[in-house]
Motif scaffolding. Structure first.
Motif, PDB file in Angstrom:
ATOM      1  N   TRP A   4       7.481   0.282  17.422  1.00 33.07           N
ATOM      2  CA  TRP A   4       6.140  -0.175  17.786  1.00 33.07           C
ATOM      3  C   TRP A   4       5.483  -0.843  16.587  1.00 33.07           C
ATOM      4  CZ3 TRP A   4       4.677   0.002  22.743  1.00 33.07           C
ATOM      5  CH2 TRP A   4       5.277   0.946  23.580  1.00 33.07           C
ATOM      6  N   THR A   5       4.857  -1.992  16.818  1.00 34.74           N
ATOM      7  CA  THR A   5       3.972  -2.581  15.807  1.00 34.74           C
ATOM      8  C   THR A   5       2.548  -2.124  16.098  1.00 34.74           C
ATOM      9  OG1 THR A   5       3.482  -4.581  17.092  1.00 34.74           O
ATOM     10  CG2 THR A   5       5.458  -4.615  15.682  1.00 34.74           C
ATOM     11  N   ALA A   6       1.669  -2.305  15.130  1.00 31.00           N
ATOM     12  CA  ALA A   6       0.274  -1.925  15.318  1.00 31.00           C
ATOM     13  C   ALA A   6      -0.335  -2.677  16.494  1.00 31.00           C
ATOM     14  CB  ALA A   6      -0.519  -2.201  14.038  1.00 31.00           C
ATOM     15  N   GLN A   7       0.004  -3.953  16.619  1.00 32.34           N
ATOM     16  CA  GLN A   7      -0.568  -4.772  17.684  1.00 32.34           C
ATOM     17  C   GLN A   7      -0.069  -4.320  19.053  1.00 32.34           C
ATOM     18  OE1 GLN A   7       0.940  -6.008  14.890  1.00 32.34           O
ATOM     19  NE2 GLN A   7      -1.003  -6.458  13.823  1.00 32.34           N
ATOM     20  N   GLU A   8       1.230  -4.010  19.158  1.00 31.24           N
ATOM     21  CA  GLU A   8       1.797  -3.560  20.427  1.00 31.24           C
ATOM     22  C   GLU A   8       1.212  -2.218  20.852  1.00 31.24           C
ATOM     23  OE1 GLU A   8       6.287  -5.496  20.108  1.00 31.24           O
ATOM     24  OE2 GLU A   8       5.851  -3.514  19.259  1.00 31.24           O
ATOM     25  N   ALA A   9       1.101  -1.301  19.902  1.00 27.89           N
ATOM     26  CA  ALA A   9       0.574   0.020  20.218  1.00 27.89           C
ATOM     27  C   ALA A   9      -0.898  -0.055  20.609  1.00 27.89           C
ATOM     28  CB  ALA A   9       0.765   0.956  19.029  1.00 27.89           C
ATOM     29  N   ALA A  10      -1.646  -0.903  19.930  1.00 27.75           N
ATOM     30  CA  ALA A  10      -3.066  -1.065  20.270  1.00 27.75           C
ATOM     31  C   ALA A  10      -3.224  -1.671  21.660  1.00 27.75           C
ATOM     32  CB  ALA A  10      -3.759  -1.924  19.218  1.00 27.75           C
ATOM     33  N   ALA A  11      -2.386  -2.666  21.979  1.00 30.51           N
ATOM     34  CA  ALA A  11      -2.458  -3.296  23.298  1.00 30.51           C
ATOM     35  C   ALA A  11      -2.092  -2.309  24.402  1.00 30.51           C
ATOM     36  CB  ALA A  11      -1.528  -4.507  23.339  1.00 30.51           C
ATOM     37  N   ALA A  12      -1.119  -1.445  24.141  1.00 27.10           N
ATOM     38  CA  ALA A  12      -0.672  -0.482  25.146  1.00 27.10           C
ATOM     39  C   ALA A  12      -1.717   0.592  25.414  1.00 27.10           C
ATOM     40  CB  ALA A  12       0.630   0.170  24.709  1.00 27.10           C
ATOM     41  N   GLU A  89       0.714   8.811  26.767  1.00 32.33           N
ATOM     42  CA  GLU A  89       1.161   8.410  28.105  1.00 32.33           C
ATOM     43  C   GLU A  89       1.116   6.892  28.273  1.00 32.33           C
ATOM     44  OE1 GLU A  89      -1.369  10.648  30.676  1.00 32.33           O
ATOM     45  OE2 GLU A  89      -0.599  12.587  29.963  1.00 32.33           O
ATOM     46  N   ASP A  90       0.115   6.248  27.679  1.00 31.01           N
ATOM     47  CA  ASP A  90       0.032   4.782  27.729  1.00 31.01           C
ATOM     48  C   ASP A  90       1.223   4.150  27.003  1.00 31.01           C
ATOM     49  OD1 ASP A  90      -2.335   4.786  29.165  1.00 31.01           O
ATOM     50  OD2 ASP A  90      -3.593   4.703  27.371  1.00 31.01           O
ATOM     51  N   LEU A  91       1.601   4.702  25.871  1.00 30.18           N
ATOM     52  CA  LEU A  91       2.783   4.209  25.154  1.00 30.18           C
ATOM     53  C   LEU A  91       4.036   4.390  26.014  1.00 30.18           C
ATOM     54  CD1 LEU A  91       2.208   5.506  21.498  1.00 30.18           C
ATOM     55  CD2 LEU A  91       2.094   3.135  22.285  1.00 30.18           C
ATOM     56  N   ALA A  92       4.098   5.510  26.714  1.00 28.21           N
ATOM     57  CA  ALA A  92       5.243   5.767  27.591  1.00 28.21           C
ATOM     58  C   ALA A  92       5.326   4.711  28.692  1.00 28.21           C
ATOM     59  CB  ALA A  92       5.135   7.167  28.200  1.00 28.21           C
ATOM     60  N   ARG A  93       4.191   4.394  29.311  1.00 25.58           N
ATOM     61  CA  ARG A  93       4.189   3.380  30.373  1.00 25.58           C
ATOM     62  C   ARG A  93       4.614   2.028  29.833  1.00 25.58           C
ATOM     63  NH1 ARG A  93      -0.643   6.106  31.329  1.00 25.58           N
ATOM     64  NH2 ARG A  93      -0.532   7.468  33.156  1.00 25.58           N
ATOM     65  N   ALA A  94       4.121   1.692  28.658  1.00 30.11           N
ATOM     66  CA  ALA A  94       4.472   0.396  28.064  1.00 30.11           C
ATOM     67  C   ALA A  94       5.953   0.341  27.717  1.00 30.11           C
ATOM     68  CB  ALA A  94       3.618   0.149  26.825  1.00 30.11           C
ATOM     69  N   ALA A  95       6.487   1.450  27.200  1.00 32.50           N
ATOM     70  CA  ALA A  95       7.917   1.491  26.867  1.00 32.50           C
ATOM     71  C   ALA A  95       8.764   1.373  28.123  1.00 32.50           C
ATOM     72  CB  ALA A  95       8.240   2.783  26.132  1.00 32.50           C
ATOM     73  N   ARG A  96       8.335   2.046  29.183  1.00 31.90           N
ATOM     74  CA  ARG A  96       9.074   1.965  30.451  1.00 31.90           C
ATOM     75  C   ARG A  96       8.994   0.558  31.030  1.00 31.90           C
ATOM     76  NH1 ARG A  96      11.784   0.987  33.831  1.00 31.90           N
ATOM     77  NH2 ARG A  96      12.348   2.088  35.763  1.00 31.90           N
TER      78      ARG A  96
END
Length: 471
Positions: A4-12, A89-96
């Motif tokens: 995860w980058t900071a930008q990706e994690a923030a967006a998720a 949970e948001d990170l999980a959805r984005a990863a899925r």
């Protein structure tokens, strides 16, 4: 590899990224944190925010927090969110959402962790597999596993568990599996289900609610509650077991010194497979693995071949040979480490495995059993009923640990009664009196009973050998 980058994690998550960071993993525990991990400050027994400074000091790439903790610099790499659990949970959805991996979800009253490990083992020779660590199957374990998923994973194996009604469906919705499996249903967590095992079956079958549109539901057809599973799974579901009419039917199982050899019948024809493990329940679970791997599009021949080298992990049926005399390597104790958890179904399977074993000259079959927890108002009767399990007739001695197992101890005939102690530590101190050369010993009990102390005490009597000789 960047996860995860900071930008990706923030967006998720909709959070505020402080700093331009990238992380290669996720951690919820500073004791196992690796440099470059995103530390997740969950609130559990302790508030994870109390450990953020320590995590950053150990090299964490950033921390996921809902506030800036004391002792953390203003310019520290952080992802600040409204709620840490929701953000995970948001990170999980984005990863899925971003993965192309085939996702296989597993639940069951017994055997889900072993089946998860078996599934990953079967798939790894042909592709990159991401699987849950240990028994990470609850409200934080499932999203953590999903959020840790590498971008290039080809398969993901997700374990889903429950303690109360209503837990499985949201976790399955998070995983959105291509294939979902119910290994078995038994009297576990009964105190949370007013209608008993049928209620547990409905909760386990809730895993099918999260399947993607073309997903495959796989269920055990050998159970009293199989009709409930079948009804919820739907007309296109796949069944497995030993019963007539199963789509994947186990037709033969033979045990040998190196493990079990199995024959099954499926639409694809006759299937031969083996496991470096003992126990009919492992054979049935392996059949569900093959059915799931096939449904996920994996090469069945490679999966079948890979299963031949699978062995159970410590605490879940691992076999340990405790050598008592280096000069006489055949002189020892065969220890079955099934100490991680227990319920009436899994204890019955363990007793059946022990009863089917053959000790050496002068050896005995010995069961060391600890309390089974969360069984509800009939828990005392369930412990006492173990005395009438068919496998008990073949077992020489039964040692009991805990107040509930006192009910079993009282029901046993005098020549079968071993020790009864209030806790595992007390009995572990007597290990050298409990077992001897050529004995085969099963150790099983609920996790809170700490039966691993007995496994360790018996192992320390000699020189343990084999792949599973150390916990």
């Amino acid at each position: 590899m960047t996860l995860w980058t900071a930008q990706e994690a923030a967006a998720a998550t909709g959070g505020e990224a402080r700093g331009d960071w990238a992380v290669s993993g996720l951690s919820i525990d500073t004791r196992t944190l690796e440099p470059g991990d995103l530390f997740i400050a969950l609130k559990a027994a302790r508030d994870g925010h109390d450990f953020v400074a320590d995590a950053l000091g150990k090299g964490a790439g950033a921390a996921l927090v809902s506030r800036v903790p004391e002792g953390v610099a203003d310019d520290a790499p952080l992802l600040v969110v409204a709620d840490v659990q929701s953000a995970l949970e948001d990170l999980a959805r984005a990863a899925r959402a971003r993965t192309s991996a085939k996702v296989i979800a597993i639940t069951g009253s017994v055997g889900k962790t072993s089946t998860k490990d078996m599934m990953a083992h079967a798939l790894r020779p042909q592709a990159k597999v991401h699987a849950a660590e240990k028994s990470y199957n609850n409200h934080w374990g499932v999203p953590l596993t999903l959020a840790r998923m590498p971008r290039d994973a080809a398969y993901a194996v997700i374990e889903i568990g429950m303690n109360h009604p209503g837990e499985i469906a949201p976790l399955s919705a998070l995983a959105r599996p291509h294939v979902a499996v119910v290994t078995t249903v038994g009297p576990v967590h009964l105190e949370a289900f007013e209608d008993g095992v049928p209620g547990i079956a409905r909760e386990k079958a809730a895993i099918f609610s999260g399947l993607i549109e073309s997903g495959v539901a796989i269920y055990n057809a050998d159970l009293d509650v199989s009709p409930i599973l079948a009804q919820i799974a739907g007309a296109e579901a796949v069944s497995f077991g030993e019963s007539d009419g199963c789509d994947w039917r186990l037709t033969a199982l033979t045990a040998g010194a190196a493990g079990i050899n199995c024959v099954a019948q499926a639409a694809e024809g006759k299937i031969f497979f083996k496991l470096a493990a003992q126990g009919v329940h492992f054979g049935t679970n392996a059949l569900s693995v093959l059915a799931a791997c096939h449904a996920a599009g994996a090469d069945l021949a490679q999966c079948t071949l890979a299963l031949g080298s699978w062995t159970p992990p410590a605490g879940r049926g691992a076999r340990i040979f405790v050598s008592l005399d280096p000069a006489h390597p055949e002189l020892g104790i065969d220890l079955i480490d099934d100490a991680y958890n227990a319920n009436p179904s899994s204890v019955g399977a363990g007793l059946a495995l022990l009863a089917a074993s053959t000790p050496g000259p002068g050896g005995r079959l010995i069961a060391i059993l600890g309390d089974m927890k969360e069984l509800g108002p009939t828990e005392v009767a369930m412990h006492a009923d173990l005395a009438r399990h068919p496998a008990m007739d073949a077992i020489d001695t039964v040692h009991c640990v805990g107040p509930l197992m006192g009910a079993l101890h009282a029901e046993l005939p005098g020549d079968q009664q071993g020790q009864h102690t209030p806790d595992a530590a007390t009995l572990a101190g007597q290990a050298h009196h409990l077992v001897g050369p050529h004995d085969i010993v099963l150790v099983k009990g609920s996790l809170s009973m700490n039966m691993a102390l007995l496994v360790d005490a018996i192992a320390e009597l000699g020189h343990s050998e084999g792949a599973n000789s150390k916990r």
